[in-house]
Scaffold this motif. Structure first.
Motif, PDB file in Angstrom:
ATOM      1  N   SER A 219       0.816  -1.215   0.000  1.00  0.00           N
ATOM      2  CA  SER A 219       0.000   0.000   0.000  1.00  0.00           C
ATOM      3  C   SER A 219       0.850   1.266   0.000  1.00  0.00           C
ATOM      4  O   SER A 219       0.377   2.347   0.356  1.00  0.00           O
ATOM      5  CB  SER A 219      -0.925   0.001   1.229  1.00  0.00           C
ATOM      6  OG  SER A 219      -0.168  -0.050   2.418  1.00  0.00           O
ATOM      7  N   ASN A 220       2.148   1.113  -0.355  1.00  0.00           N
ATOM      8  CA  ASN A 220       3.081   2.251  -0.435  1.00  0.00           C
ATOM      9  C   ASN A 220       3.208   3.002   0.887  1.00  0.00           C
ATOM     10  O   ASN A 220       3.261   4.233   0.918  1.00  0.00           O
ATOM     11  CB  ASN A 220       2.651   3.214  -1.553  1.00  0.00           C
ATOM     12  CG  ASN A 220       2.726   2.556  -2.909  1.00  0.00           C
ATOM     13  OD1 ASN A 220       3.673   1.832  -3.208  1.00  0.00           O
ATOM     14  ND2 ASN A 220       1.713   2.789  -3.736  1.00  0.00           N
ATOM     15  N   MET A 221       3.243   2.229   1.963  1.00  0.00           N
ATOM     16  CA  MET A 221       3.468   2.783   3.303  1.00  0.00           C
ATOM     17  C   MET A 221       2.325   3.670   3.787  1.00  0.00           C
ATOM     18  O   MET A 221       2.486   4.425   4.740  1.00  0.00           O
ATOM     19  CB  MET A 221       4.791   3.562   3.358  1.00  0.00           C
ATOM     20  CG  MET A 221       6.004   2.753   2.957  1.00  0.00           C
ATOM     21  SD  MET A 221       6.307   1.296   3.990  1.00  0.00           S
ATOM     22  CE  MET A 221       6.893   2.078   5.490  1.00  0.00           C
ATOM     23  N   THR A 222       1.176   3.611   3.170  1.00  0.00           N
ATOM     24  CA  THR A 222       0.003   4.349   3.652  1.00  0.00           C
ATOM     25  C   THR A 222      -1.093   3.343   3.942  1.00  0.00           C
ATOM     26  O   THR A 222      -1.269   2.366   3.217  1.00  0.00           O
ATOM     27  CB  THR A 222      -0.502   5.367   2.613  1.00  0.00           C
ATOM     28  OG1 THR A 222      -0.892   4.671   1.432  1.00  0.00           O
ATOM     29  CG2 THR A 222       0.569   6.403   2.312  1.00  0.00           C
ATOM     30  N   ASN A 223      -1.821   3.570   5.012  1.00  0.00           N
ATOM     31  CA  ASN A 223      -2.891   2.672   5.392  1.00  0.00           C
ATOM     32  C   ASN A 223      -4.136   3.465   5.763  1.00  0.00           C
ATOM     33  O   ASN A 223      -4.038   4.540   6.365  1.00  0.00           O
ATOM     34  CB  ASN A 223      -2.470   1.822   6.598  1.00  0.00           C
ATOM     35  CG  ASN A 223      -1.305   0.892   6.279  1.00  0.00           C
ATOM     36  OD1 ASN A 223      -0.168   1.245   6.534  1.00  0.00           O
ATOM     37  ND2 ASN A 223      -1.591  -0.262   5.729  1.00  0.00           N
ATOM     38  N   SER A 224      -5.280   2.926   5.424  1.00  0.00           N
ATOM     39  CA  SER A 224      -6.533   3.517   5.851  1.00  0.00           C
ATOM     40  C   SER A 224      -7.289   2.497   6.682  1.00  0.00           C
ATOM     41  O   SER A 224      -7.190   1.283   6.439  1.00  0.00           O
ATOM     42  CB  SER A 224      -7.379   3.942   4.646  1.00  0.00           C
ATOM     43  OG  SER A 224      -7.664   2.841   3.820  1.00  0.00           O
ATOM     44  N   CYS A 225      -8.023   2.973   7.652  1.00  0.00           N
ATOM     45  CA  CYS A 225      -8.751   2.100   8.562  1.00  0.00           C
ATOM     46  C   CYS A 225      -9.911   1.422   7.837  1.00  0.00           C
ATOM     47  O   CYS A 225     -10.697   2.088   7.157  1.00  0.00           O
ATOM     48  CB  CYS A 225      -9.261   2.904   9.757  1.00  0.00           C
ATOM     49  SG  CYS A 225     -10.262   1.946  10.909  1.00  0.00           S
ATOM     50  N   SER A 226     -10.028   0.124   7.998  1.00  0.00           N
ATOM     51  CA  SER A 226     -11.090  -0.629   7.343  1.00  0.00           C
ATOM     52  C   SER A 226     -12.449  -0.394   7.988  1.00  0.00           C
ATOM     53  O   SER A 226     -13.458  -0.895   7.506  1.00  0.00           O
ATOM     54  CB  SER A 226     -10.765  -2.128   7.375  1.00  0.00           C
ATOM     55  OG  SER A 226      -9.603  -2.405   6.640  1.00  0.00           O
ATOM     56  N   ILE A 227     -12.474   0.395   9.074  1.00  0.00           N
ATOM     57  CA  ILE A 227     -13.743   0.718   9.731  1.00  0.00           C
ATOM     58  C   ILE A 227     -14.169   2.150   9.434  1.00  0.00           C
ATOM     59  O   ILE A 227     -15.243   2.398   8.893  1.00  0.00           O
ATOM     60  CB  ILE A 227     -13.641   0.498  11.253  1.00  0.00           C
ATOM     61  CG1 ILE A 227     -13.381  -0.977  11.554  1.00  0.00           C
ATOM     62  CG2 ILE A 227     -14.928   0.971  11.961  1.00  0.00           C
ATOM     63  CD1 ILE A 227     -13.166  -1.292  13.003  1.00  0.00           C
ATOM     64  N   CYS A 228     -13.289   3.116   9.755  1.00  0.00           N
ATOM     65  CA  CYS A 228     -13.665   4.529   9.585  1.00  0.00           C
ATOM     66  C   CYS A 228     -13.168   5.114   8.268  1.00  0.00           C
ATOM     67  O   CYS A 228     -13.535   6.230   7.904  1.00  0.00           O
ATOM     68  CB  CYS A 228     -13.142   5.364  10.746  1.00  0.00           C
ATOM     69  SG  CYS A 228     -11.333   5.527  10.784  1.00  0.00           S
ATOM     70  N   ALA A 229     -12.322   4.372   7.543  1.00  0.00           N
ATOM     71  CA  ALA A 229     -11.789   4.758   6.226  1.00  0.00           C
ATOM     72  C   ALA A 229     -10.803   5.924   6.284  1.00  0.00           C
ATOM     73  O   ALA A 229     -10.312   6.372   5.253  1.00  0.00           O
ATOM     74  CB  ALA A 229     -12.923   5.091   5.255  1.00  0.00           C
ATOM     75  N   LYS A 230     -10.462   6.409   7.463  1.00  0.00           N
ATOM     76  CA  LYS A 230      -9.498   7.499   7.580  1.00  0.00           C
ATOM     77  C   LYS A 230      -8.079   6.963   7.442  1.00  0.00           C
ATOM     78  O   LYS A 230      -7.772   5.861   7.859  1.00  0.00           O
ATOM     79  CB  LYS A 230      -9.658   8.209   8.919  1.00  0.00           C
ATOM     80  CG  LYS A 230     -10.970   8.969   9.058  1.00  0.00           C
ATOM     81  CD  LYS A 230     -11.028   9.691  10.393  1.00  0.00           C
ATOM     82  CE  LYS A 230     -12.336  10.475  10.530  1.00  0.00           C
ATOM     83  NZ  LYS A 230     -12.423  11.164  11.844  1.00  0.00           N
ATOM     84  N   GLU A 231      -7.202   7.800   6.845  1.00  0.00           N
ATOM     85  CA  GLU A 231      -5.811   7.394   6.680  1.00  0.00           C
ATOM     86  C   GLU A 231      -5.112   7.400   8.030  1.00  0.00           C
ATOM     87  O   GLU A 231      -5.304   8.299   8.854  1.00  0.00           O
ATOM     88  CB  GLU A 231      -5.093   8.335   5.710  1.00  0.00           C
ATOM     89  CG  GLU A 231      -3.694   7.859   5.356  1.00  0.00           C
ATOM     90  CD  GLU A 231      -3.062   8.686   4.245  1.00  0.00           C
ATOM     91  OE1 GLU A 231      -1.862   8.981   4.354  1.00  0.00           O
ATOM     92  OE2 GLU A 231      -3.786   9.036   3.289  1.00  0.00           O
ATOM     93  N   ILE A 232      -4.286   6.383   8.255  1.00  0.00           N
ATOM     94  CA  ILE A 232      -3.564   6.247   9.518  1.00  0.00           C
ATOM     95  C   ILE A 232      -2.137   6.727   9.329  1.00  0.00           C
ATOM     96  O   ILE A 232      -1.425   6.255   8.438  1.00  0.00           O
ATOM     97  CB  ILE A 232      -3.559   4.790   9.991  1.00  0.00           C
ATOM     98  CG1 ILE A 232      -4.991   4.220  10.019  1.00  0.00           C
ATOM     99  CG2 ILE A 232      -2.929   4.668  11.372  1.00  0.00           C
ATOM    100  CD1 ILE A 232      -5.035   2.718  10.226  1.00  0.00           C
TER     101      ILE A 232
END
Length: 322
Positions: A219-232
């Protein structure tokens, strides 16, 4: 927490700090309870293979060699392991077991119990106590007789079904091991069993960490929450991953914890006691991944997330140094 500092900078989970039960192979009714981050090295100390360390009680004539028959592990900190050790050693008076439930012969100084049935019963009672039942503790058993006593459960003390039993009684010496100096320091000491167990725990955590890092790189060192969809933000927050290799779900720590706590069918401990109490738990024990629908255990999820964070930070530091 100061700005710019992530959770893993302040929390370090020991990889394998646990509480063990030794049994003398010469005096079958003699036991010893201790704690260690390295069960393999500790057993060698108790049997005198390593001269430094050990304990006075295990050095006495006529008791060696000792066999490590049971290991309680998965503690989130050294402190919680030491608390469990002390409570088990002093089961006759510990606050972690109600007076009416303690298993001992009624005498004041009966330690962890006078028989192996009592010792294992007191261990079971600690696993059920409010102080330890939410920690994700696991049990490894290395001796057939001890396993049979555990299964017999003479005093009918039920432990939660999420306490995982790691049965290692088949990890015995093979013909090839007889010539292995690492495997046979003292006749009767189960060094190979303990060494195999230690290495398997390390390998399992390393494999899970590698899988999670691979998911992050995908994911190119970026992640989004699978619940709230916000980037972590990985620099500030702790990314938690589904433990299954074929699932790419990532979560914000708080989001997934709350989701797990809301799963009443998997949180048996919340049923009866919470009806009588207004105090609700803030740490889950287990819950489903919202993508693959499989069960994840919180202890494993958090341990892995901290290992991944440390690895990524170490890699980034090395790249900056270059």
């Amino acid at each position: 927490m100061s700005q710019g500092k992530c959770i893993s900078d302040e929390i370090k989970m020991p990889q394998l700090y646990g509480v063990y039960l030794l049994r003398s192979l010469r005096k079958k009714n003699s036991f010893y309870i201790g704690s260690t981050p390295d069960p393999y090295r500790r057993l060698r100390q108790h049997n005198g293979e390593l001269t430094r360390g050990g304990a006075y009680r295990t050095k006495r004539n006529g008791f060696r060699p000792w066999k490590m028959v049971l290991f309680v592990y998965g503690f989130p900190s050294n402190v919680s392991a030491l608390q469990f050790e002390h409570a088990w050693q002093h089961a006759y008076q510990t606050r972690h077991i109600p007076v009416c439930k303690r298993r001992h012969n009624g005498k004041r100084h009966t330690g962890s119990g006078t028989s192996v049935d009592e010792k294992l019963a007191n261990c079971r009672l600690l696993l059920c106590s409010d102080s330890f039942k939410r920690l994700g503790i696991q049990i490894a058993v290395f001796d057939k007789e001890i396993y049979q006593v555990w299964i017999k459960n003479k005093f009918h003390i039920l432990i939660p079904d999420y306490v995982h039993m790691n049965i290692r009684i088949e990890d015995l010496h093979t013909e090839e091991d007889k010539d292995d100096n690492d495997a046979c320091f003292i006749k009767g000491g189960n060094y190979l069993q303990i060494k195999q167990f230690k290495e398997s725990v390390y390998a399992s955590e390393e494999e899970l960490k590698s899988d999670s890092i691979a998911k992050t790189k995908m994911s190119n060192m970026t992640n989004s929450c699978s619940i709230c969809a916000k980037e972590i933000d990985q620099k500030l927050d702790l990314v938690v991953y589904c433990i299954y290799k074929d699932c790419l779900a990532t979560y914000d720590l708080k989001c997934w914890a709350q989701s797990m706590l809301n799963e009443k069918q998997l949180n048996e401990e919340n049923n009866e006691k919470q009806k009588q109490s207004s105090i609700k738990p803030i740490i889950p024990i287990r819950g489903h991944c919202l993508k693959c629908k499989r069960v994840n255990f919180w202890n494993t999820v958090i341990r892995n997330a901290l290992h991944v964070k440390d690895e990524l930070q170490s890699t980034q530091s090395s790249q900056l140094d270059e």
